[in-house]
Design a protein around this motif. Structure first.
Motif, short mmCIF file in Angstrom:
data_model
loop_
_atom_site.label_atom_id
_atom_site.label_comp_id
_atom_site.label_asym_id
_atom_site.label_seq_id
_atom_site.Cartn_x
_atom_site.Cartn_y
_atom_site.Cartn_z
N TRP A 82 29.36 36.34 29.08
CA TRP A 82 30.09 37.29 29.92
C TRP A 82 30.96 38.19 29.06
O TRP A 82 31.37 37.82 27.96
N ILE A 83 31.25 39.35 29.62
CA ILE A 83 32.24 40.25 29.04
C ILE A 83 33.45 40.19 29.97
O ILE A 83 33.32 40.39 31.18
N GLY A 84 34.63 39.90 29.41
CA GLY A 84 35.84 39.76 30.21
C GLY A 84 36.44 41.09 30.61
O GLY A 84 35.99 42.16 30.17
N PRO A 85 37.49 41.04 31.42
CA PRO A 85 38.10 42.25 31.95
C PRO A 85 38.72 43.15 30.88
O PRO A 85 38.87 44.35 31.08
N SER A 86 39.06 42.59 29.74
CA SER A 86 39.64 43.39 28.65
C SER A 86 38.66 43.58 27.50
O SER A 86 39.05 43.91 26.39
N GLY A 87 37.36 43.31 27.76
CA GLY A 87 36.34 43.50 26.75
C GLY A 87 36.05 42.28 25.90
O GLY A 87 35.29 42.36 24.94
N GLU A 88 36.62 41.12 26.25
CA GLU A 88 36.37 39.90 25.49
C GLU A 88 34.91 39.47 25.67
O GLU A 88 34.33 39.68 26.72
N PHE A 89 34.36 38.84 24.65
CA PHE A 89 33.04 38.24 24.75
C PHE A 89 33.23 36.74 24.89
O PHE A 89 33.96 36.12 24.12
N GLY A 90 32.58 36.14 25.88
CA GLY A 90 32.75 34.71 26.07
C GLY A 90 31.64 34.09 26.86
O GLY A 90 30.59 34.70 27.10
N ILE A 91 31.88 32.86 27.28
CA ILE A 91 30.90 32.11 28.06
C ILE A 91 31.56 31.58 29.32
O ILE A 91 32.77 31.37 29.38
N ARG A 92 30.71 31.39 30.34
CA ARG A 92 31.19 30.86 31.61
C ARG A 92 30.26 29.76 32.07
O ARG A 92 29.06 29.95 32.18
N SER A 93 30.86 28.60 32.29
CA SER A 93 30.15 27.47 32.88
C SER A 93 31.05 26.97 33.99
O SER A 93 31.21 27.63 35.00
N ASP A 94 31.69 25.83 33.76
CA ASP A 94 32.67 25.34 34.72
C ASP A 94 33.89 26.26 34.75
O ASP A 94 34.59 26.35 35.74
N PRO B 260 36.89 32.87 26.72
CA PRO B 260 36.64 33.98 25.80
C PRO B 260 36.51 33.45 24.36
O PRO B 260 37.38 32.72 23.88
N LEU B 261 35.42 33.80 23.71
CA LEU B 261 35.16 33.35 22.35
C LEU B 261 35.72 34.32 21.31
O LEU B 261 36.24 33.91 20.27
N HIS B 262 35.56 35.63 21.60
CA HIS B 262 35.99 36.68 20.68
C HIS B 262 36.66 37.78 21.49
O HIS B 262 36.31 38.01 22.65
N ALA B 263 37.61 38.47 20.89
CA ALA B 263 38.36 39.50 21.60
C ALA B 263 37.49 40.68 22.01
O ALA B 263 37.82 41.38 22.96
N THR B 264 36.38 40.88 21.31
CA THR B 264 35.46 41.99 21.63
C THR B 264 34.03 41.54 21.38
O THR B 264 33.77 40.57 20.66
N VAL B 265 33.09 42.30 21.94
CA VAL B 265 31.68 42.07 21.64
C VAL B 265 31.42 42.30 20.15
O VAL B 265 30.66 41.56 19.51
N GLU B 266 32.08 43.30 19.58
CA GLU B 266 31.92 43.58 18.16
C GLU B 266 32.34 42.39 17.30
O GLU B 266 31.72 42.09 16.29
N GLY B 267 33.40 41.69 17.72
CA GLY B 267 33.83 40.49 17.00
C GLY B 267 32.76 39.40 17.02
O GLY B 267 32.53 38.71 16.02
N TRP B 268 32.11 39.26 18.17
CA TRP B 268 31.01 38.29 18.27
C TRP B 268 29.86 38.67 17.35
O TRP B 268 29.31 37.82 16.64
N VAL B 269 29.51 39.96 17.33
CA VAL B 269 28.44 40.43 16.45
C VAL B 269 28.82 40.18 14.98
O VAL B 269 27.99 39.73 14.18
N GLU B 270 30.07 40.44 14.63
CA GLU B 270 30.54 40.16 13.26
C GLU B 270 30.39 38.68 12.93
O GLU B 270 30.02 38.32 11.82
N SER B 271 30.70 37.81 13.90
CA SER B 271 30.58 36.37 13.64
C SER B 271 29.12 35.97 13.41
O SER B 271 28.84 35.11 12.58
N LEU B 272 28.20 36.59 14.14
CA LEU B 272 26.77 36.31 13.92
C LEU B 272 26.34 36.77 12.53
O LEU B 272 25.61 36.06 11.82
N GLY C 297 38.41 36.24 16.45
CA GLY C 297 38.21 34.95 17.08
C GLY C 297 39.29 34.55 18.06
O GLY C 297 40.48 34.76 17.81
N LEU C 298 38.87 33.99 19.16
CA LEU C 298 39.77 33.40 20.16
C LEU C 298 39.49 31.90 20.19
O LEU C 298 40.15 31.14 19.52
N ALA C 299 38.46 31.46 20.93
CA ALA C 299 38.10 30.04 20.92
C ALA C 299 37.25 29.70 19.70
O ALA C 299 37.29 28.58 19.21
N ASP C 300 36.47 30.65 19.22
CA ASP C 300 35.64 30.45 18.03
C ASP C 300 36.24 31.30 16.91
O ASP C 300 36.39 32.52 17.06
#
Length: 127
Positions: A11-23, A27-39, A76-79
């Motif tokens: 999911w993309i959060g309301p402020s642009g965070e990239f994260g996952i949703r289950s239960d 938010p894993l990273h503050a932005t989608v770009e941060g997630w791409v950088e981590s990959l 990084g936020l959770a990751d």
């Protein structure tokens, strides 16, 4: 092409965070770009490290990050990622949090890295 099934959605959060949703939403990273950088950093570190150690569950709490600095590019936020003198450490807690399963926390320690392995040619703005 999908290679595996996971019990959550990305999911993309309301402020642009990239994260996952289950239960719950994590938010894993503050932005989608941060997630791409981590990959990209995962790929780079795995190519250049002379040793990779995987740590899981409560043992993640025992990793000493004194002398390490956060890798800001991954936002990084959770990751999170940490850079040391000759190693990079990736700490993944988001999936464990989203699934309420703390034993799933994981860290990967990429060691034996030289300056290229640590930074990949990116100029260090702190020097």
């Amino acid at each position: 092409m999908q290679r595996s099934a996971v019990p959550y959605g990305f999911w993309i959060g309301p402020s642009g965070e990239f994260g996952i949703r289950s239960d719950q939403w994590v938010p894993l990273h503050a932005t989608v770009e941060g997630w791409v950088e981590s990959l990209a950093l995962t790929h780079h570190a795995s190519m250049w490290a002379t040793q990779i150690i995987k740590v899981t569950g409560d043992d993640v709490d025992g990793i000493v990050l004194d002398g390490f600095e956060p890798v800001r590019e991954v936002m990084g936020l959770a990751d999170t990622w940490w850079r040391g003198a000759d190693s990079l450490v990736a700490v993944y807690t988001g999936e464990a949090e989203a699934l309420s399963f703390p034993r799933d926390r994981t860290a990967l320690i990429y060691s034996g890295l030289d300056e290229w392995g640590l930074r990949g040619g990116v100029e260090d703005s702190t020097s």
